[in-house]
Write an enzyme that holds these catalytic residues in place. Structure first.
Site, PDB file in Angstrom:
ATOM      1  N   VAL A 225       0.825  -1.085   0.003  1.00 55.52           N
ATOM      2  CA  VAL A 225      -0.170  -0.031  -0.050  1.00 55.52           C
ATOM      3  C   VAL A 225       0.906   1.276   0.039  1.00 55.52           C
ATOM      4  O   VAL A 225       2.082   1.117   0.344  1.00 55.52           O
ATOM      5  CB  VAL A 225      -0.929   0.038   1.339  1.00 55.52           C
ATOM      6  CG1 VAL A 225      -1.884  -1.128   1.021  1.00 55.52           C
ATOM      7  CG2 VAL A 225      -0.274   0.142   2.378  1.00 55.52           C
ATOM      8  N   SER A 226       0.202   2.597  -0.550  1.00 54.93           N
ATOM      9  CA  SER A 226       1.162   3.765  -0.222  1.00 54.93           C
ATOM     10  C   SER A 226       1.278   4.205   0.689  1.00 54.93           C
ATOM     11  O   SER A 226       2.195   5.059   0.875  1.00 54.93           O
ATOM     12  CB  SER A 226       0.642   4.469  -1.348  1.00 54.93           C
ATOM     13  OG  SER A 226       0.485   4.023  -2.899  1.00 54.93           O
ATOM     14  N   SER A 227       0.468   4.384   1.800  1.00 52.48           N
ATOM     15  CA  SER A 227       0.632   5.227   2.848  1.00 52.48           C
ATOM     16  C   SER A 227       0.081   4.286   4.188  1.00 52.48           C
ATOM     17  O   SER A 227      -0.645   3.276   4.060  1.00 52.48           O
ATOM     18  CB  SER A 227      -0.337   6.308   2.546  1.00 52.48           C
ATOM     19  OG  SER A 227      -1.679   5.988   2.575  1.00 52.48           O
TER      20      SER A 227
ATOM     21  N   GLN B 224      -3.468   3.305   5.155  1.00 51.09           N
ATOM     22  CA  GLN B 224      -4.143   2.010   4.425  1.00 51.09           C
ATOM     23  C   GLN B 224      -3.594   0.766   5.050  1.00 51.09           C
ATOM     24  O   GLN B 224      -3.542  -0.452   4.269  1.00 51.09           O
ATOM     25  CB  GLN B 224      -3.543   2.142   2.856  1.00 51.09           C
ATOM     26  CG  GLN B 224      -3.993   3.400   2.227  1.00 51.09           C
ATOM     27  CD  GLN B 224      -3.631   3.621   0.782  1.00 51.09           C
ATOM     28  OE1 GLN B 224      -2.493   3.327   0.491  1.00 51.09           O
ATOM     29  NE2 GLN B 224      -4.504   3.927  -0.083  1.00 51.09           N
TER      30      GLN B 224
END
Length: 180
Positions: A49-51, A54
């Site tokens: 996931v990017s962040s 999340q």
């Protein structure tokens, strides 16, 4: 077996022999590899996931990948999950997974979890070493040109609006372009 069944199994990553896509709806089965090697081998599950906000999605990805491997009866030799951008190659856990010689098949939920662009190059490199990539949910965009446009739009939107909502904005821009 029906060609439709074989294609569906290929898309789901459950085709019991090594194969690769050679056209929009054409797959090539490698009979030599199927006869001489274990069909799947050791699985490496990868989620990203990017962040940090999340993290729940990261856990859901790992659960779905693990469930798929268990149902299919495959042996998992490595699980890697990380919080990192898909836009660059600075992902130590992905590199560790790809470098592990016990991992003969890398499994991801969607192609964009492995990388936002040029995932086909990773697939080709894996294939050159008798390994493969299995994507569980390959139903986002079938057309190569449309997928490339979405990836470029995602990249631009990520820079303009921030990484978190980039994909949604890219899809909205693509829909607006279709209708307007």
């Amino acid at each position: 077996m029906s060609p439709h069944t074989a294609y569906r199994w290929f898309k789901n990553g459950t085709l019991p022999v090594p194969a690769q896509r050679v056209g929009p709806r054409t797959i090539l089965v490698n009979i030599d590899a199927a006869a001489t090697s274990e069909t799947i081998g050791g699985l490496g599950l990868y989620a990203r996931v990017s962040s940090h906000d999340q993290k729940a999605d990261l856990e859901r990805q790992i659960a779905r990948l693990s469930e798929w491997a268990a149902k299919a009866g495959h042996r998992v030799v490595r699980v890697e999950a990380e919080i990192a951008s898909g836009m660059n190659g600075c992902r130590s856990k992905a590199k560790r997974l790809l470098a592990d010689p016990q991992v003969t098949t890398v499994v991801v939920e969607r192609k964009d979890r492995l990388g936002r662009m040029n995932v086909e190059l990773v697939e080709a490199a894996l294939s050159a070493h008798g390994r493969r990539l299995v994507v569980l949910d390959d139903g986002e965009v079938e057309d190569d040109l449309a997928r490339d446009v979405v990836e470029v739009l995602t990249s631009f939107c990520a820079r303009l609006y921030g990484r978190q909502s980039a994909k949604n904005r890219a899809h909205k821009a693509l829909e607006a372009a279709k209708h307007g």
